[in-house]
Enzyme design. Sequence first.
Site, PDB file in Angstrom:
ATOM      1  NE  ARG A 174     -34.811 -59.830 -64.582  1.00  0.00           N
ATOM      2  CZ  ARG A 174     -34.997 -61.207 -65.099  1.00  0.00           C
ATOM      3  NH1 ARG A 174     -34.473 -61.317 -66.417  1.00  0.00           N
ATOM      4  NH2 ARG A 174     -35.867 -61.893 -64.600  1.00  0.00           N
ATOM      5  CE  LYS A 197     -31.055 -38.620 -55.642  1.00  0.00           C
ATOM      6  NZ  LYS A 197     -30.994 -37.622 -54.577  1.00  0.00           N
ATOM      7  CD  GLU A 224     -34.189 -28.271 -57.080  1.00  0.00           C
ATOM      8  OE1 GLU A 224     -33.162 -28.203 -56.695  1.00  0.00           O
ATOM      9  OE2 GLU A 224     -35.062 -28.519 -56.634  1.00  0.00           O
ATOM     10  CE  LYS A 234     -28.717 -34.059 -60.126  1.00  0.00           C
ATOM     11  NZ  LYS A 234     -30.081 -33.993 -59.813  1.00  0.00           N
ATOM     12  CD  GLU A 294     -28.992 -38.299 -51.939  1.00  0.00           C
ATOM     13  OE1 GLU A 294     -29.316 -38.164 -52.790  1.00  0.00           O
ATOM     14  OE2 GLU A 294     -29.461 -38.006 -50.527  1.00  0.00           O
ATOM     15  NE  ARG A 341     -27.684 -37.625 -56.776  1.00  0.00           N
ATOM     16  CZ  ARG A 341     -27.896 -38.145 -57.840  1.00  0.00           C
ATOM     17  NH1 ARG A 341     -27.309 -39.231 -58.306  1.00  0.00           N
ATOM     18  NH2 ARG A 341     -29.047 -37.656 -58.655  1.00  0.00           N
ATOM     19  CG  ASN A 388     -31.092 -34.006 -50.642  1.00  0.00           C
ATOM     20  OD1 ASN A 388     -31.684 -34.126 -51.759  1.00  0.00           O
ATOM     21  ND2 ASN A 388     -30.379 -34.969 -50.113  1.00  0.00           N
ATOM     22  CG  HIS A 417     -34.349 -30.783 -51.355  1.00  0.00           C
ATOM     23  ND1 HIS A 417     -33.457 -29.806 -51.910  1.00  0.00           N
ATOM     24  CD2 HIS A 417     -35.078 -31.196 -52.554  1.00  0.00           C
ATOM     25  CE1 HIS A 417     -33.586 -29.485 -53.248  1.00  0.00           C
ATOM     26  NE2 HIS A 417     -34.358 -30.538 -53.577  1.00  0.00           N
ATOM     27  CG  HIS A 462     -38.792 -33.081 -49.585  1.00  0.00           C
ATOM     28  ND1 HIS A 462     -37.886 -33.916 -49.556  1.00  0.00           N
ATOM     29  CD2 HIS A 462     -39.182 -32.663 -50.859  1.00  0.00           C
ATOM     30  CE1 HIS A 462     -37.389 -34.009 -50.799  1.00  0.00           C
ATOM     31  NE2 HIS A 462     -38.262 -33.242 -51.490  1.00  0.00           N
ATOM     32  CG  HIS A 500     -39.457 -29.820 -55.832  1.00  0.00           C
ATOM     33  ND1 HIS A 500     -39.435 -30.453 -54.545  1.00  0.00           N
ATOM     34  CD2 HIS A 500     -38.128 -29.571 -56.228  1.00  0.00           C
ATOM     35  CE1 HIS A 500     -38.194 -30.406 -54.348  1.00  0.00           C
ATOM     36  NE2 HIS A 500     -37.321 -30.285 -55.273  1.00  0.00           N
TER      37      HIS A 500
HETATM   38  N1  GLY Z   1     -32.515 -33.695 -56.848  1.00  0.00           N
HETATM   39  C1  GLY Z   1     -31.265 -34.078 -56.078  1.00  0.00           C
HETATM   40  C2  GLY Z   1     -30.414 -35.290 -56.824  1.00  0.00           C
HETATM   41  O1  GLY Z   1     -30.506 -35.455 -57.839  1.00  0.00           O
HETATM   42  O2  GLY Z   1     -29.415 -35.751 -55.918  1.00  0.00           O
END
Ligand code: GLY
Length: 373
Positions: A125, A147, A189, A231, A241, A245, A249, A252, A256, A270
């Site tokens: 956990r 993430k 990025e 960031k 998000e 946040r 994207n 993206h 994507h 990517h």
């Molecule tokens: N890569 C986008 C984020 O971490 O929100």
Amino acid sequence: MMAGKQVVRVGLDDRAYEIRIGAGLLQRAGHEIAPILNRPRVAILTDENVARLHLSTLERALDDAAIAHAALTLPAGEGTKSWAQLQHVVEWLLAERVERDDMIIALGGGVIGDLTGFAAAILRRGVGFIQMPTTLLAQVDSSVGGKTGINSPQGKNLIGAFKQPALVLADIAVLGTLDARDFLAGYGEVVKYGALGDEGFFAWLEENGPALAAGDMALRAEMVRRSCEMKAGIVARDELEHGERALLNLGHTFGHALEAATGYGDRLLHGEGVAIGMALAFELSSRLGLCSQECPSRLRAHLRAMNMKCDLSDIAGDLPDADGLVALMAQDKKVQDGVPRFVLVRDIGAAFVTGDVPARAVRDLLAEALAAR
Ligand code: GLY
């Protein structure tokens, strides 16, 4: 403290952590992490490529600080972010008697970082983990912000959890082992941060991009620091998000779809998809009258100056038609009520999120971009 080490703090109350940036951090990793260990023992997850280049350096650094270690080396590549490898990793960690108060080290790029973070989130956990990102993309993006996850046969990153690391050690000297293509994919990025929220940083990149791509360490450290600062600020304000946040994207939604169309592999990395996706998002913003025509031209000029992919014509092989690409966008994680959400811009450094984009405008833009191939 090591000369030249910079520290960015991610302010998340009791889960706050540091991102330490500098050349040579891997060699002194044992001393860097010792103060946050409950006992002098860690488990390391890495991949075959990274292990060849950097695992012995890390192991020596841990020996120097009398920290015991065991390592599991996984196959390199996106395919490792799978249920099968997750099971393998979790069973190995249990067999190694990794306990709740122990730390797992992720030594590698985004694949290893995402998989390790997810394993750490579910093992007993939740156990702690430390990110040691070895690619530019991981240093400026995926290692920061929590993430984590794996891919499903139905799509990328569809299974996962938010799990913040306890520490990020970004050794910028290891960027010297990347080939130019991987470096520039990560740089996509970096450009994103300037493009979405900081015109001054974008201008700095226009001036310094070629020199830092050529290997200037001081400029590379500054690039990683400024990216991580942006960031960290966004993550601290909107960890899960619900709002800001989503600006991360930028590029993206298109990117994507292009990655899905090209099989998430070597045809389009990517970061390359993000760069082309940003160029498309800027063009769409201009066509919708949201920003000037100079905006997409300035973005593209910088991408071109850096020898980066920025057009659909830069992708080798067949692509679906415009309707096919639009259909792939509808599979995006950010779809709400079947409507894809886009990050658009009012200027360089002024991005916003909207679900209010005429489908026709997107389709026409893609049809023209495909016709120009
Ligand atoms: N890569 C986008 C984020 O971490 O929100």
